[in-house]
Scaffold this active site. Structure first.
Site, mmCIF file in Angstrom:
data_model
loop_
_atom_site.group_PDB
_atom_site.id
_atom_site.type_symbol
_atom_site.label_atom_id
_atom_site.label_comp_id
_atom_site.label_asym_id
_atom_site.label_seq_id
_atom_site.Cartn_x
_atom_site.Cartn_y
_atom_site.Cartn_z
ATOM 1 C CB SER A 10 -1.147 -0.122 1.393
ATOM 2 O OG SER A 10 -0.121 -0.013 2.483
ATOM 3 C CD GLU A 12 1.436 8.848 4.394
ATOM 4 O OE1 GLU A 12 0.896 8.284 5.337
ATOM 5 O OE2 GLU A 12 2.253 9.805 4.507
ATOM 6 C CG ASP A 104 1.871 16.415 13.175
ATOM 7 O OD1 ASP A 104 2.117 15.440 14.261
ATOM 8 O OD2 ASP A 104 2.315 16.052 11.900
ATOM 9 C CG PHE A 213 10.522 13.132 8.010
ATOM 10 C CD1 PHE A 213 9.494 13.978 8.623
ATOM 11 C CD2 PHE A 213 10.062 12.120 7.548
ATOM 12 C CE1 PHE A 213 8.125 13.729 8.759
ATOM 13 C CE2 PHE A 213 8.640 11.742 7.229
ATOM 14 C CZ PHE A 213 7.804 12.637 8.069
ATOM 15 C CG HIS A 261 1.392 2.043 4.390
ATOM 16 N ND1 HIS A 261 0.406 2.276 3.529
ATOM 17 C CD2 HIS A 261 1.622 3.377 4.852
ATOM 18 C CE1 HIS A 261 0.094 3.390 3.284
ATOM 19 N NE2 HIS A 261 0.425 4.186 4.133
#
Length: 290
Positions: A10, A12, A104, A213, A261
């Site tokens: 999958s 994002e 967030d 990150f 993912h």
């Protein structure tokens, strides 16, 4: 790796905020659709700033590409009524999956503060979604401690709250070593969590950017990984990224994982190369706008 042992995958995506970004998103969808993902997800920006863009991207991908789209939904800066209106709009657009997150805080706000008439946390949001009976609900999970975790068991306890509230599965934050995932999975099983926990993988497009990150997300960066990218240099970074991702994926699969993912950052090539190396079959008839 044979086709029979290839993982389900999958992806994002994040919604575009400019014309150039729109082209990049659609190019990414077209490049990855032939891998026949189990689902694709579309994120919210920090503080819910891309709420309408997310809805539009979800609806377009679902309608034009025939993909199963899981829309991100957060608790940030919206009342319960406003949030459930968004949920209703997703259902009317044919969306059947939602990734339910606390979210967030808005830019400049140091910590999450619930809307006075909003959901206080992701478990409350999951419960409301489950009551509709219209969605498969996915939630986030943190194999490395969440920056706000109070102790080493907080993330497991909180995931159990969300599963008990009605979530069907969880997708982890990215991590750099397979043992990080396995340790977390074992803790979850001991806590009575039997829902699938899908590992989230971040193909490393830019190592320095990924390190920054990771620091923001509270994800520890192994020293050996830093050394490998320093030794590889710019000319060897891409090949190293693919090798590392494939190696970690294979270890996860050998450890019983069936789904992976990928956080694509709307840059499809590394993800596509990794999936092909893992034996994920390609359907060339997919990827064109219907």
């Amino acid at each position: 790796m044979t086709a029979t042992s290839a993982p389900r995958v999958s992806f994002e995506f994040f919604p575009p905020q400019s014309l150039e970004a729109s082209f990049r998103l659609w190019d990414t969808v077209r490049a990855l659709a032939p891998l026949k993902p189990e689902f694709v997800s579309v994120t919210y920006g920090a503080g819910g700033t891309t709420r309408k863009l997310t809805h539009d991207a979800v609806a377009t991908i679902h309608k034009n590409y025939g993909l199963n789209v899981a829309a991100h939904l957060t608790c940030v800066d919206a009342s319960r009524e406003e949030t459930m209106e968004i949920v209703k709009a997703y259902a009317e657009a044919g969306v059947t999956e939602i990734v339910a997150l606390r979210g967030d805080p808005p830019k400049g706000q140091g910590h999450f503060s619930a809307h006075p008439q909003g959901f206080a946390n992701s478990a409350e949001l999951v419960e409301a979604l489950a009551e509709t009976g219209k969605f498969k609900i996915r939630v986030g999970a943190y194999p490395d401690p969440h920056p706000e975790a109070t102790d080493e068991n907080s993330d497991v306890i909180w995931l159990k709250h969300k599963i008990d509230a009605g979530a069907d599965s969880a997708i982890t934050q990215f991590f750099f070593e397979p043992d990080t995932y396995f340790r977390f999975r074992d803790k979850c099983q001991k806590a009575g969590i039997d829902a699938p926990i899908i590992p989230g993988l971040l193909p490393i497009e830019n190592w320095n950017g990924v390190k920054k990150f990771a620091t923001r997300c509270g994800t520890p960066v192994p020293a050996w990984l830093d050394e490998k990218f320093e030794a590889a240099g710019p000319e060897g970074a891409e090949a190293l990224s693919i090798d590392l991702a494939v190696d970690m994926s294979e270890k996860l699969l050998k450890g019983g994982v069936e789904d992976l993912h990928f956080y694509t950052l709307n840059k499809p090539q590394l993800t596509r190369d990794i999936c092909q190396a893992l034996g994920v079959a390609i359907d060339p008839s997919l990827g064109a706008v219907a």
